[in-house]
Each structure stands twice: as C-alpha cells, then as structure tokens.
Design a protein around this motif. Structure first.
Motif, PDB file in Angstrom:
ATOM      1  N   THR A   1       0.838  -1.203   0.000  1.00  0.00           N
ATOM      2  CA  THR A   1       0.000   0.000   0.000  1.00  0.00           C
ATOM      3  C   THR A   1       0.869   1.249   0.000  1.00  0.00           C
ATOM      4  N   SER A   2       1.888   1.266   0.827  1.00  0.00           N
ATOM      5  CA  SER A   2       2.774   2.420   0.923  1.00  0.00           C
ATOM      6  C   SER A   2       3.544   2.667  -0.371  1.00  0.00           C
ATOM      7  N   VAL A   3       4.090   1.618  -0.937  1.00  0.00           N
ATOM      8  CA  VAL A   3       4.867   1.751  -2.170  1.00  0.00           C
ATOM      9  C   VAL A   3       3.965   2.206  -3.319  1.00  0.00           C
ATOM     10  N   THR A   4       2.775   1.630  -3.408  1.00  0.00           N
ATOM     11  CA  THR A   4       1.847   2.007  -4.470  1.00  0.00           C
ATOM     12  C   THR A   4       1.435   3.462  -4.321  1.00  0.00           C
ATOM     13  N   LYS A   5       1.162   3.878  -3.112  1.00  0.00           N
ATOM     14  CA  LYS A   5       0.787   5.271  -2.859  1.00  0.00           C
ATOM     15  C   LYS A   5       1.910   6.212  -3.306  1.00  0.00           C
ATOM     16  N   THR A   6       3.131   5.914  -2.917  1.00  0.00           N
ATOM     17  CA  THR A   6       4.280   6.741  -3.281  1.00  0.00           C
ATOM     18  C   THR A   6       4.466   6.783  -4.793  1.00  0.00           C
ATOM     19  N   TYR A   7       4.343   5.625  -5.459  1.00  0.00           N
ATOM     20  CA  TYR A   7       4.518   5.589  -6.899  1.00  0.00           C
ATOM     21  C   TYR A   7       3.477   6.469  -7.584  1.00  0.00           C
ATOM     22  N   PHE A   8       2.238   6.354  -7.165  1.00  0.00           N
ATOM     23  CA  PHE A   8       1.186   7.152  -7.793  1.00  0.00           C
ATOM     24  C   PHE A   8       1.341   8.640  -7.483  1.00  0.00           C
ATOM     25  N   GLU A   9       1.796   8.976  -6.293  1.00  0.00           N
ATOM     26  CA  GLU A   9       2.066  10.386  -5.994  1.00  0.00           C
ATOM     27  C   GLU A   9       3.138  10.929  -6.925  1.00  0.00           C
ATOM     28  N   ASN A  10       4.181  10.140  -7.134  1.00  0.00           N
ATOM     29  CA  ASN A  10       5.253  10.552  -8.052  1.00  0.00           C
ATOM     30  C   ASN A  10       4.758  10.627  -9.498  1.00  0.00           C
ATOM     31  N   LEU A  11       3.892   9.704  -9.886  1.00  0.00           N
ATOM     32  CA  LEU A  11       3.321   9.731 -11.228  1.00  0.00           C
ATOM     33  C   LEU A  11       2.504  11.002 -11.436  1.00  0.00           C
ATOM     34  N   VAL A  12       1.655  11.331 -10.486  1.00  0.00           N
ATOM     35  CA  VAL A  12       0.836  12.541 -10.593  1.00  0.00           C
ATOM     36  C   VAL A  12       1.731  13.773 -10.656  1.00  0.00           C
ATOM     37  N   ARG A  13       2.762  13.815  -9.831  1.00  0.00           N
ATOM     38  CA  ARG A  13       3.696  14.946  -9.838  1.00  0.00           C
ATOM     39  C   ARG A  13       4.375  15.068 -11.200  1.00  0.00           C
ATOM     40  N   ALA A  14       4.790  13.939 -11.763  1.00  0.00           N
ATOM     41  CA  ALA A  14       5.442  13.963 -13.085  1.00  0.00           C
ATOM     42  C   ALA A  14       4.481  14.466 -14.161  1.00  0.00           C
ATOM     43  N   LEU A  15       3.239  14.047 -14.097  1.00  0.00           N
ATOM     44  CA  LEU A  15       2.258  14.501 -15.077  1.00  0.00           C
ATOM     45  C   LEU A  15       1.943  15.979 -14.891  1.00  0.00           C
ATOM     46  N   GLU A  16       1.836  16.417 -13.647  1.00  0.00           N
ATOM     47  CA  GLU A  16       1.595  17.839 -13.375  1.00  0.00           C
ATOM     48  C   GLU A  16       2.732  18.709 -13.898  1.00  0.00           C
TER      49      GLU A  16
ATOM     50  N   GLY B   1       4.366  18.112 -16.549  1.00  0.00           N
ATOM     51  CA  GLY B   1       4.481  17.928 -17.999  1.00  0.00           C
ATOM     52  C   GLY B   1       5.561  16.948 -18.403  1.00  0.00           C
ATOM     53  N   LEU B   2       5.872  16.003 -17.533  1.00  0.00           N
ATOM     54  CA  LEU B   2       6.916  14.998 -17.790  1.00  0.00           C
ATOM     55  C   LEU B   2       8.252  15.664 -18.100  1.00  0.00           C
ATOM     56  N   GLU B   3       8.567  16.718 -17.360  1.00  0.00           N
ATOM     57  CA  GLU B   3       9.801  17.469 -17.627  1.00  0.00           C
ATOM     58  C   GLU B   3      11.058  16.627 -17.463  1.00  0.00           C
ATOM     59  N   ASP B   4      10.998  15.553 -16.698  1.00  0.00           N
ATOM     60  CA  ASP B   4      12.171  14.699 -16.500  1.00  0.00           C
ATOM     61  C   ASP B   4      12.549  13.918 -17.751  1.00  0.00           C
ATOM     62  N   VAL B   5      11.725  13.977 -18.771  1.00  0.00           N
ATOM     63  CA  VAL B   5      11.986  13.214 -19.987  1.00  0.00           C
ATOM     64  C   VAL B   5      13.278  13.659 -20.663  1.00  0.00           C
ATOM     65  N   ASN B   6      13.707  14.872 -20.441  1.00  0.00           N
ATOM     66  CA  ASN B   6      14.919  15.368 -21.085  1.00  0.00           C
ATOM     67  C   ASN B   6      16.191  15.076 -20.302  1.00  0.00           C
ATOM     68  N   SER B   7      16.062  14.469 -19.138  1.00  0.00           N
ATOM     69  CA  SER B   7      17.251  14.190 -18.332  1.00  0.00           C
ATOM     70  C   SER B   7      18.048  13.041 -18.941  1.00  0.00           C
ATOM     71  N   THR B   8      19.308  12.983 -18.642  1.00  0.00           N
ATOM     72  CA  THR B   8      20.185  11.929 -19.150  1.00  0.00           C
ATOM     73  C   THR B   8      19.726  10.574 -18.666  1.00  0.00           C
ATOM     74  N   ALA B   9      19.327  10.482 -17.404  1.00  0.00           N
ATOM     75  CA  ALA B   9      18.897   9.200 -16.847  1.00  0.00           C
ATOM     76  C   ALA B   9      17.673   8.679 -17.573  1.00  0.00           C
ATOM     77  N   CYS B  10      16.741   9.557 -17.862  1.00  0.00           N
ATOM     78  CA  CYS B  10      15.525   9.148 -18.564  1.00  0.00           C
ATOM     79  C   CYS B  10      15.861   8.661 -19.959  1.00  0.00           C
ATOM     80  N   ASN B  11      16.699   9.380 -20.675  1.00  0.00           N
ATOM     81  CA  ASN B  11      17.067   8.966 -22.025  1.00  0.00           C
ATOM     82  C   ASN B  11      17.802   7.635 -22.012  1.00  0.00           C
ATOM     83  N   LYS B  12      18.570   7.377 -20.958  1.00  0.00           N
ATOM     84  CA  LYS B  12      19.267   6.115 -20.823  1.00  0.00           C
ATOM     85  C   LYS B  12      18.264   4.982 -20.598  1.00  0.00           C
ATOM     86  N   ILE B  13      17.265   5.226 -19.751  1.00  0.00           N
ATOM     87  CA  ILE B  13      16.230   4.227 -19.485  1.00  0.00           C
ATOM     88  C   ILE B  13      15.448   3.914 -20.746  1.00  0.00           C
TER      89      ILE B  13
END
Length: 170
Positions: free
Chosen positions: A99-114, A116-128
């Motif tokens: 429950t805790s892990v799922t809650k945290t993941y969804f909070e992070n997902l909502v934050r990323a969507l809010e 605009g997925l700005e992390d998409v341009n990071s080196t780590a994201c491009n590597k993934i």
C-alpha cells in the motif's frame, strides 16, 4: 472484516491496513483512469515523452494490480481459514508495504504529469528509454489502436518501481 476478526482472533484496529489498502486501490484506479486521457493528448511528435509516459503508466498498472491481488486474493486465504494462521502478521506487513509503495509511486506519477513529464529530457531518462536498454518500453508497433495508454503484460522493470517490492508470490 468481522469474519476475519473472528477467524484470525484479531481486533478491527489490527485490520486497518486492509481498509487503507482498499482506499488506496480506489484512489489509484481513479488516477490511472485519467492517465489514459492524458496520454491521448500527448503530442505525436514528442515520442520520447510518449515512451516515458507509457513506461510510467505501465509500471503504475503493474504495481496497482499487485496491491489489488494481495488485498483480494491473498486475503481470502485468511478469511476462509478454519482458524488463525501463523503467517497473518506477515500478510499484514506485506499489505501495508505494498500500500505504501503504491501510494508513493502514484504520488510521483501525478507529480510527473503535473510537471508535464519534464524529466523526460534528463540523461537518466534517455538512458532508461534507450532501445538497447533492457528497461526500455515496448516498441511503437506493440501499442494499441491510439498508440498510447494501454500496455500488455510484458511491462518493463526498473529499480525502485512497484514490481521490485515483493515477488514472493511467484
């Protein structure tokens, strides 16, 4: 809940984790529902952002299904038992953790969507998201009719995702 209290010789307060898990499942399903609309309106020319979004959405689906399975199917074993089971405390710990892990993941997902997925341009994201990376999402040829939003069972795995929390059920 009353039957579970009687069978497992426990109190309602010790079963609070079950109610919390179901409330989290409902909230996550609500969020996940809106991710499909978000994905539909992602610009076609932003392929990396689309891939990143689909990866995040797929991991959210996998983590949520794991929590749901635990709260429903695995719980049933304890409700239908003839008497208290010795591993019920382990189940409660597992359910609380999921429950805790799922809650945290969804909070992070909502934050990323809010954001605009700005992390998409990071080196780590491009590597993934690199096609050579084992953690890269499915190719565009494996997508559904709209080209985003729905994923098959072969969801990729990456460190820190809900998939890595507990694989003991296999």
């Amino acid at each position: 809940m009353e039957k579970l209290c009687n069978v497992q010789c426990t109190t309602m307060s010790q079963l609070k984790c079950i109610t919390e898990a179901w409330l989290q499942i409902v909230e996550c399903r609500r969020v996940l529902k809106w991710t499909y609309a978000y994905g539909y309106y992602l610009p076609e020319h932003e392929k990396t952002k689309t891939q990143f979004f689909e990866y995040l959405q797929g991991e959210a689906e996998v983590g949520l299904e794991r929590l749901h399975r635990c709260a429903e199917k695995e719980l049933d074993k304890y409700v239908t038992a003839d008497g208290p089971l010795s591993d019920f405390d382990d189940f409660r710990t597992k359910l609380t953790g999921l429950t805790s892990v799922t809650k945290t993941y969804f909070e992070n997902l909502v934050r990323a969507l809010e954001n605009g997925l700005e992390d998409v341009n990071s080196t780590a994201c491009n590597k993934i998201l690199s096609p050579r990376s084992p953690a890269s999402p499915r190719s565009p040829t494996g997508r559904n009719g709209k080209g985003r939003g729905s994923r098959g069972k072969e969801s990729p795995r990456a460190g820190g995702s809900p998939k890595n929390v507990d694989d003991t059920s296999k």
